[in-house]
Design a protein around this motif. Structure first.
Motif, mmCIF file in Angstrom:
data_model
loop_
_atom_site.group_PDB
_atom_site.id
_atom_site.type_symbol
_atom_site.label_atom_id
_atom_site.label_comp_id
_atom_site.label_asym_id
_atom_site.label_seq_id
_atom_site.Cartn_x
_atom_site.Cartn_y
_atom_site.Cartn_z
ATOM 1 N N ALA A 1 3.788 5.802 -5.169
ATOM 2 C CA ALA A 1 4.111 5.914 -6.655
ATOM 3 C C ALA A 1 2.800 6.757 -7.009
ATOM 4 O O ALA A 1 3.183 7.831 -8.012
ATOM 5 C CB ALA A 1 3.730 4.552 -7.159
ATOM 6 N N ALA A 2 1.454 6.722 -6.649
ATOM 7 C CA ALA A 2 0.462 7.780 -6.856
ATOM 8 C C ALA A 2 0.870 9.210 -6.602
ATOM 9 O O ALA A 2 0.565 10.123 -7.312
ATOM 10 C CB ALA A 2 -0.935 7.358 -6.399
ATOM 11 N N ILE B 1 3.333 10.487 -9.105
ATOM 12 C CA ILE B 1 2.439 10.921 -10.424
ATOM 13 C C ILE B 1 1.606 12.440 -10.418
ATOM 14 O O ILE B 1 1.754 12.956 -11.274
ATOM 15 C CB ILE B 1 1.448 9.590 -10.724
ATOM 16 N N LEU B 2 1.095 12.112 -9.163
ATOM 17 C CA LEU B 2 0.064 13.484 -8.948
ATOM 18 C C LEU B 2 0.762 14.717 -8.635
ATOM 19 O O LEU B 2 0.439 15.784 -8.782
ATOM 20 C CB LEU B 2 -0.906 13.441 -7.715
ATOM 21 N N PHE C 1 -5.422 18.045 -6.810
ATOM 22 C CA PHE C 1 -4.073 17.261 -7.088
ATOM 23 C C PHE C 1 -3.076 17.366 -6.048
ATOM 24 O O PHE C 1 -2.423 16.333 -5.512
ATOM 25 C CB PHE C 1 -3.474 17.432 -8.600
ATOM 26 N N LEU D 1 0.980 -1.172 -0.069
ATOM 27 C CA LEU D 1 -0.113 -0.106 -0.138
ATOM 28 C C LEU D 1 0.766 1.227 -0.147
ATOM 29 O O LEU D 1 0.642 2.195 -0.835
ATOM 30 C CB LEU D 1 -1.035 -0.014 1.244
ATOM 31 N N CYS E 1 3.873 1.475 -1.025
ATOM 32 C CA CYS E 1 4.359 1.549 -2.014
ATOM 33 C C CYS E 1 3.685 2.101 -3.180
ATOM 34 O O CYS E 1 4.039 3.312 -3.997
ATOM 35 C CB CYS E 1 5.140 0.349 -2.815
ATOM 36 N N ALA E 2 2.441 1.732 -3.403
ATOM 37 C CA ALA E 2 1.367 2.264 -4.382
ATOM 38 C C ALA E 2 1.083 3.479 -4.031
ATOM 39 O O ALA E 2 0.974 4.433 -5.090
ATOM 40 C CB ALA E 2 0.067 1.218 -3.929
ATOM 41 N N LEU E 3 0.876 4.146 -2.730
ATOM 42 C CA LEU E 3 0.468 5.262 -2.387
ATOM 43 C C LEU E 3 1.543 6.418 -2.910
ATOM 44 O O LEU E 3 1.372 7.412 -3.454
ATOM 45 C CB LEU E 3 0.125 5.660 -1.021
ATOM 46 N N ILE F 1 3.239 15.836 -10.173
ATOM 47 C CA ILE F 1 3.299 16.754 -11.667
ATOM 48 C C ILE F 1 2.288 17.639 -11.836
ATOM 49 O O ILE F 1 2.440 18.663 -12.132
ATOM 50 C CB ILE F 1 3.806 15.648 -12.784
#
Lengths: 168, 770
Positions: A17-18, A21-22, A139, A11, A13-15, A24
């Motif tokens: 990563a998200a 991305i956000l 964002f 979780l 890691c995924a957050l 930017i």
């Protein structure tokens, strides 16, 4: 790492990563639009810092720059580093300290968003001036939420859960 | 992790590692997927909302900032300024605009871009919102093929919302004073504006005119344009007319157009028209006609009008000398509908003011300008060349149809300088005109007058003529009347006639009438009477009026001196003969200023007059003796009351002082005379008729002069009777209860210095005796 901690790690890691991305669009798209006596001015986070600096509020600009750009960036970087170092025995102490700092800072990370929402609510002076939040703010808030939950799901014990320390 | 699972020595644990791990990975990784999707959507929608990027070149771009300034189209934000830079030669500013997707249709040829900034021009103010919001770039869409490079307009177009529906070019030899934004009128409605002015390649000036889309139909192929002056002064026979257009037209001038024929076809964009010098020129569009004159004196190209029955039907367009025949050729164009005048037989006569021994003619041209009069003749064939005449040179043109008119002759000792054609007025209507002035048999000046047939009945043996002065001031008692006759009478005088009763004019049968000096003289129709005065100062024969009760009833005809007295011959108006009786008092009213007041004030303006008051019913007579004003007043009053005389050795009581009875004024002192033996002064008092019964033989008179002071419980009263009439106290009287016999007119009483106390208590009862 213990099997029970594996979802947490995933979780986090995924957050992160998200969040990356956000991060930017949060910095590219305007976070708010200021309308002062009819002059419409969309501002990105960096644009806002620039605006503050230009109007002679350098310390303010510094604070906003720190709070809105440096801190989120550093949080994402620190969390990434912590997650990448998972399982390693190196820098364990430092990693614990970093995690603590990240966790501590996390309490204050929503200050920017809060400030913006207050500004948007208060700054309604009709024709003279108005402040409106733009999609960028969403964002930006999402980045902060991601880092918050990421640092929350990353438990300090994970630092110490190496191959060697795990019970077999 | 996998190694950990794999290193698990537990034999039971097998084969489930991979699926479990995959299942655990799957849901958490939805977050980055969602984040990516949201980001992609954000950028995609941003990209979709933005249209093409265009470049607009401006000479300068004040107040435009990249990233901040917006492009507005019909007030909507249609794009953002993303960049600004100078062109390679440092001469222009290139503004890069990112259009929004919905506005990508603006990237077409013909789209106009301009910088909206506050503009305050004569008659036009725009871009005031830019004062607050800052400058912006505005656009008006075009319809051409797509393009991405534009040249910015240096200033806002006149029609900022849409392209002008109709643009016209007006050519002229010389463009009038109009400016950008000057209105274009069509029958009083503003239908467009002047957009631009400039020069053709061949050097002729032109105006570009924009017609609003609503009014495109008003412009036809045969429309004619002319400039509208901001204000115009028109001097005509009926007076001076000042025409002021709106403030905008005064400041900016204007143009007007109209169609004077049947409307032609609609016009296309960029149609060309000629701009005429003025409306008269624009209206005269008939085929050219040449009229030659011996002299161009007074003729003016573009101004001199051609008239028919007094109507303006054409205009002299140009003048050119014809050296071969020593003539001046005037090119005349008729207005539509009057081309029929260009036929053989039509006579064209140049009318200009002419003052000659036999009269004045064409007088109106002094104010309206010289014009050409046209009279159609028997011919019907079209012609283009005419020989013009000049009025006065070729004999009289216009004259009344003398055959059916009545011609009369007027004579007088003195006739006013009347011109030929001077109007003869009957009760305000022009009934005829003076045709001739000549010296009659006995060296008396004569006037020949023609009376129109329809006024023949107005003329009778009793008619009396008098000249109408151009302007006169008449001052009556209390009124001032300024009378100015019309322009014509002002210039050439006029005659008037009417009948006022009275006897026939002696020689009216052979159409000879006397011309009286004035209306008042004409009105005084009676036979003369004679009144003699001691002093004739201020009397003027023919002018001094005789009034009765303030109204003029007659006029002094002649004045002469006889036996040290002035004898005035007076004629009375018809109906006033009843005044001519023995006893009628004539007195000269002059301005008199005394402590009693001012009388005869109106004579300061109108001159003295003779007041005539009939006293008594004497037998008719024609000889009178004038008396002084005071005597006349006294006689007038005496007629209305009882006259008594109060004697006193000395008095300062003045004439006109009141006679009071218990404080009530019942009469007044009329005259102060020295008694016959010279020892006493007699005050001749007139007691008003209703109070005459108060005067008895035992009545006591006293002088109430002095100040009476009486003090009451709460009041303090000062009575000072002499205040009543400044400078002259009156007298008071009382009558005892045992009434004496009534007195006759002229009875004498003694004036006591003070009243006795009992006198004041007398209160006789009169009603029984009355």
């Amino acid at each position: 790492m213990s099997p029970s901690d594996r979802p947490r790690y995933q979780l986090a890691c995924a957050l992160v990563a998200a969040g990356i991305i956000l991060y930017i669009p949060a910095n590219v798209v305007p976070v708010m639009t200021m309308t002062v006596v009819g002059q419409v001015e969309p501002l990105t986070v960096l644009g806002g810092v620039q605006e503050l600096y230009d109007s002679g509020l350098a310390p303010m600009a510094g604070i906003v720059f720190l709070a809105s750009i440096v801190v989120p960036f550093c949080k994402l970087a620190a969390l990434s580093w912590l997650l990448l170092m998972q399982g390693s025995t190196a820098w364990q102490r430092q990693r614990a300290a970093v995690r603590r700092i990240v966790h501590l800072v996390g309490c204050w990370s929503m200050v920017d968003v809060f400030l913006l929402s207050v500004l948007a609510a208060v700054g309604q002076l009709g024709v003279l001036a108005s402040v409106r939040a733009e999609p960028g703010a969403l964002f930006f808030a999402a980045v902060l939420v991601c880092t918050l939950f990421a640092s929350e799901s990353y438990k300090p014990r994970m630092i110490w859960q190496t191959k060697e320390s795990l019970p077999t | 992790m996998k190694p950990e699972t794999a290193s698990n020595p537990n034999p039971v644990d097998h084969g489930e590692v991979i699926p479990q791990a995959r299942r655990k990975m799957s849901w958490a990784w939805l977050f980055p997927l969602l984040a990516a999707a949201a980001t992609v959507w954000l950028f995609y929608s941003n990209w979709r909302a933005s249209g093409p990027e265009i470049e607009v070149v401006f000479d300068s771009a004040p107040g435009i900032q990249a990233g901040k300034t917006s492009l507005l189209y019909r007030g909507m934000k249609a794009g953002n300024i993303t960049g600004m830079h100078l062109d390679s030669k440092f001469e222009k500013v290139v503004v890069v605009i990112r259009l929004k997707a919905f506005a990508s249709a603006l990237a077409r040829e013909g789209t106009a871009f301009w910088i909206d900034q506050p503009v305050v021009e004569l008659g036009q103010t725009s871009g005031l919102d830019a004062l607050i919001q800052g400058n912006s770039i505005k656009a008006r869409s075009g319809t051409g093929p797509p393009t991405y490079h534009f040249i910015g307009q240096p200033r806002p177009p006149l029609t900022p919302l849409e392209s002008p529906a109709l643009v016209l070019r007006l050519h002229a030899e010389e463009v009038p004073f109009v400016d950008r934004g000057s209105p274009l009128f069509h029958r009083g409605v503003i239908v467009g504006q002047v957009e631009d002015k400039g020069f053709d390649p061949d050097g002729r000036p032109y105006l570009r005119v924009v017609v609003d889309s609503d009014y495109v139909g008003t412009v036809r192929a045969n429309s004619r344009f002319w400039p509208v002056p901001g204000s115009s002064l028109k001097v005509g026979r009926n007076g001076v007319k000042i025409d002021m257009m709106g403030l905008k037209t005064i400041l900016l001038g204007g143009l007007e157009f109209d169609v004077f024929e049947t409307p032609g076809e609609m016009v296309h964009d960029e149609a060309s028209f000629f701009l005429y010098a003025d409306k008269n020129t624009a209206r005269a569009i008939g085929p050219p006609v040449i009229i030659s004159f011996r002299s161009a004196l007074g003729l003016e190209a573009g101004t001199t009008e051609v008239r028919y029955l007094g109507l303006t039907v054409g205009l002299v367009k140009s003048l050119a000398p014809n050296n071969a025949e020593h003539l001046v050729e005037a090119e005349v164009r008729f207005r539509p509908g009057f081309e029929f005048l260009a036929t053989t037989g039509t006579a064209f006569t140049l009318i200009r003011p002419r003052i000659a021994l036999n009269g004045i003619s064409g007088l109106e041209t002094l104010v309206t300008g010289v014009y050409i009069d046209s009279t159609p003749g028997p011919g019907t064939e079209p012609a283009t060349r005419f020989a013009g005449r000049t009025y006065g040179e070729d004999g009289s043109l216009t004259s009344e149809a003398e055959a059916s008119s009545t011609t009369i002759t007027l004579h007088g000792k003195n006739i006013p300088p009347l011109g030929q054609g001077a109007p003869v007025i009957y009760r305000g209507l022009v009934a005829g005109q003076v045709t001739k002035t000549f010296l009659g048999p006995n060296k008396t000046p004569n006037l020949k007058v023609v009376i129109r047939p329809e006024f023949a009945e107005a003329l009778s043996a009793k008619s009396r003529f008098w000249p109408v002065p151009p302007a006169s001031i008449e001052v009556g008692s209390g009124t001032l009347n300024l009378d100015i006759a019309g322009v014509e009478a002002l210039m050439q005088g006029a005659l008037a006639f009417d009948e006022f009763g009275g006897p026939n004019q002696a020689d009216a049968q052979d159409s000879r009438y006397q011309l009286f000096a004035s209306k008042a003289a004409a009105q005084a129709t009676s036979d003369p009477i004679r009144v003699s005065f001691e002093n004739g100062q201020g009397l003027v024969a023919g002018q001094t009026q005789v009034r009765h009760l303030g109204l003029p009833v007659g006029l002094i005809d002649t004045l002469e001196t006889k036996n040290d007295r002035v004898e005035a011959e007076i004629r009375f108006n018809a109906g006033c003969e009843s005044l001519l009786r023995k006893g009628t008092v004539f007195s000269i009213v002059r301005l008199k200023v005394s402590l009693d007041g001012v009388t005869g004030l109106e004579t300061a303006l109108s001159g003295v007059y003779i007041e005539c008051v009939p006293v008594g019913d004497g037998t008719p007579t024609r000889e009178f003796t004038g008396v002084s004003m005071a005597e006349a007043t006294f006689r007038e009053i005496a007629q209305q009351g009882l006259e008594i005389v109060v004697t006193t050795p000395q008095t300062n009581i003045s004439e006109g002082a009141p006679v009071s009875y218990r404080g009530l004024t019942v009469g007044k002192i009329g005259r102060k005379v020295l008694a016959s033996d010279g020892r006493l002064v007699g005050l001749r008092a007139i007691i008003d008729r209703p109070y005459a019964g108060l005067i008895r033989e035992n009545t006591k008179f006293w002088n109430p002069g002095g100040v009476q002071i009486s003090m009451g419980f709460i009041s303090f009263k000062v009575q000072s009777p002499w205040l009543e009439s400044l400078g002259g106290r009156g007298i008071a009287f009382a009558t005892p209860e045992d009434l004496g016999p009534r007195v006759k007119s002229g009875h004498e009483f003694e004036l006591n210095a003070k009243p006795r106390r009992e006198w004041l208590r007398w209160s006789p009862e009169l009603s029984a005796q009355e």
